[in-house]
Design a protein around this motif. Sequence first.
Motif, PDB file in Angstrom:
ATOM      1  N   ARG A 159       1.378  -1.280  -9.589  1.00 32.91           N
ATOM      2  CA  ARG A 159       0.263  -0.537  -8.992  1.00 32.91           C
ATOM      3  C   ARG A 159      -1.039  -0.869  -9.718  1.00 32.91           C
ATOM      4  O   ARG A 159      -2.098  -1.029  -9.099  1.00 32.91           O
TER       5      ARG A 159
ATOM      6  N   THR B 279      -9.367  -0.881  -1.190  1.00 27.22           N
ATOM      7  CA  THR B 279     -10.253   0.280  -1.318  1.00 27.22           C
ATOM      8  C   THR B 279     -10.052   1.042  -2.626  1.00 27.22           C
ATOM      9  O   THR B 279     -10.945   1.794  -3.047  1.00 27.22           O
ATOM     10  N   GLY B 280      -8.893   0.868  -3.248  1.00 23.24           N
ATOM     11  CA  GLY B 280      -8.575   1.637  -4.448  1.00 23.24           C
ATOM     12  C   GLY B 280      -8.068   3.035  -4.148  1.00 23.24           C
ATOM     13  O   GLY B 280      -7.727   3.781  -5.071  1.00 23.24           O
ATOM     14  N   ARG B 281      -7.995   3.407  -2.878  1.00 20.93           N
ATOM     15  CA  ARG B 281      -7.540   4.754  -2.529  1.00 20.93           C
ATOM     16  C   ARG B 281      -6.049   4.906  -2.827  1.00 20.93           C
ATOM     17  O   ARG B 281      -5.265   3.994  -2.611  1.00 20.93           O
ATOM     18  N   THR B 282      -5.689   6.092  -3.278  1.00 17.71           N
ATOM     19  CA  THR B 282      -4.294   6.385  -3.580  1.00 17.71           C
ATOM     20  C   THR B 282      -3.712   7.324  -2.539  1.00 17.71           C
ATOM     21  O   THR B 282      -4.445   7.996  -1.790  1.00 17.71           O
ATOM     22  N   ARG B 283      -2.385   7.346  -2.496  1.00 18.16           N
ATOM     23  CA  ARG B 283      -1.667   8.193  -1.549  1.00 18.16           C
ATOM     24  C   ARG B 283      -0.307   8.498  -2.152  1.00 18.16           C
ATOM     25  O   ARG B 283       0.150   7.801  -3.069  1.00 18.16           O
TER      26      ARG B 283
ATOM     27  N   THR C   3      -8.643  -4.471  -8.336  1.00 18.95           N
ATOM     28  CA  THR C   3      -8.865  -4.387  -6.896  1.00 18.95           C
ATOM     29  C   THR C   3      -9.148  -5.785  -6.358  1.00 18.95           C
ATOM     30  O   THR C   3      -9.642  -6.657  -7.079  1.00 18.95           O
TER      31      THR C   3
ATOM     32  N   ARG D 298      -1.097   2.867  -3.399  1.00 20.75           N
ATOM     33  CA  ARG D 298      -2.487   2.515  -3.687  1.00 20.75           C
ATOM     34  C   ARG D 298      -2.904   1.338  -2.818  1.00 20.75           C
ATOM     35  O   ARG D 298      -2.175   0.347  -2.716  1.00 20.75           O
ATOM     36  N   ASP D 299      -4.076   1.470  -2.205  1.00 22.89           N
ATOM     37  CA  ASP D 299      -4.659   0.391  -1.413  1.00 22.89           C
ATOM     38  C   ASP D 299      -5.446  -0.505  -2.358  1.00 22.89           C
ATOM     39  O   ASP D 299      -6.405  -0.065  -2.992  1.00 22.89           O
TER      40      ASP D 299
ATOM     41  N   ARG E  85       0.830  -1.214   0.000  1.00 21.36           N
ATOM     42  CA  ARG E  85       0.000   0.000   0.000  1.00 21.36           C
ATOM     43  C   ARG E  85       0.859   1.256   0.000  1.00 21.36           C
ATOM     44  O   ARG E  85       0.613   2.197  -0.773  1.00 21.36           O
TER      45      ARG E  85
END
Length: 233
Positions: free
Chosen positions: A58, A33-37, A223, A29-30, A24
């Motif tokens: 990724r 959840t698909g959330r990015t950081r 995902t 990227r998670d 992650r």
Amino acid sequence: MSSDARYAIYFGPAAETALFDLGRVWLGRDVVTGRTRPQPTVPGITEDRMAALTRSPRFYGFHGTLKAPFSLAPGRTAEQLHGEVLAFAADSAAFMSPPLVLESLDGFLALVFSRPCAEMRALCDDCVEMFEPFRAPLSPEDQERRLRSPLTERQRDYLDRWGYPGVFDEFTFHMTLTSRLQEPEHSLIRDTLEDLAAPVLWEPAWIDAIAIYEQPDRETPFTMTARYPLGRR
């Protein structure tokens, strides 16, 4: 789900583990959840270049391949696939892997096992064969893409028969963390990655589930949509 959807059967670590957190944080990227950081800073590598050098892992999501991405065969449904994977997992045994190490595989940095693992080899072999009826034949475009990499005659045979060259005796468990790297970027990234991965390096992984990763179309990253526990302990 559209006809462009693809599915993959992977080992994906549990979300509460240090191994999941490495993927992650490093890839930004998670996969659940698909959330990015923002990704970690690598001295000597720009933010945009770092994103480019990790784009492929990724996109596919942090994982170890058991059955490579595939479109569903005619007459097969996602619900059927999930049901079969659930049943297969419930009848399969969890196990502790050998320690994880960071290695370069043809220029790609990846986590691999420090020694061969018969349990993982058997799990992969079973997944390749068990879920083959769900796999549609490779499209000409996918076939051409696979053939861009140098393949041995045996790997070509496996590609034709199973849709992926790295199966059975050609299988090496790996969790990819970069695209192919050249010096000096290889050394710069490896130094940073070794520090970040320190909590999992030379530690075993608990292989306690298999997961289904999905993408609704070819442009959307994969995902993890389900993680089915290995039932026999």
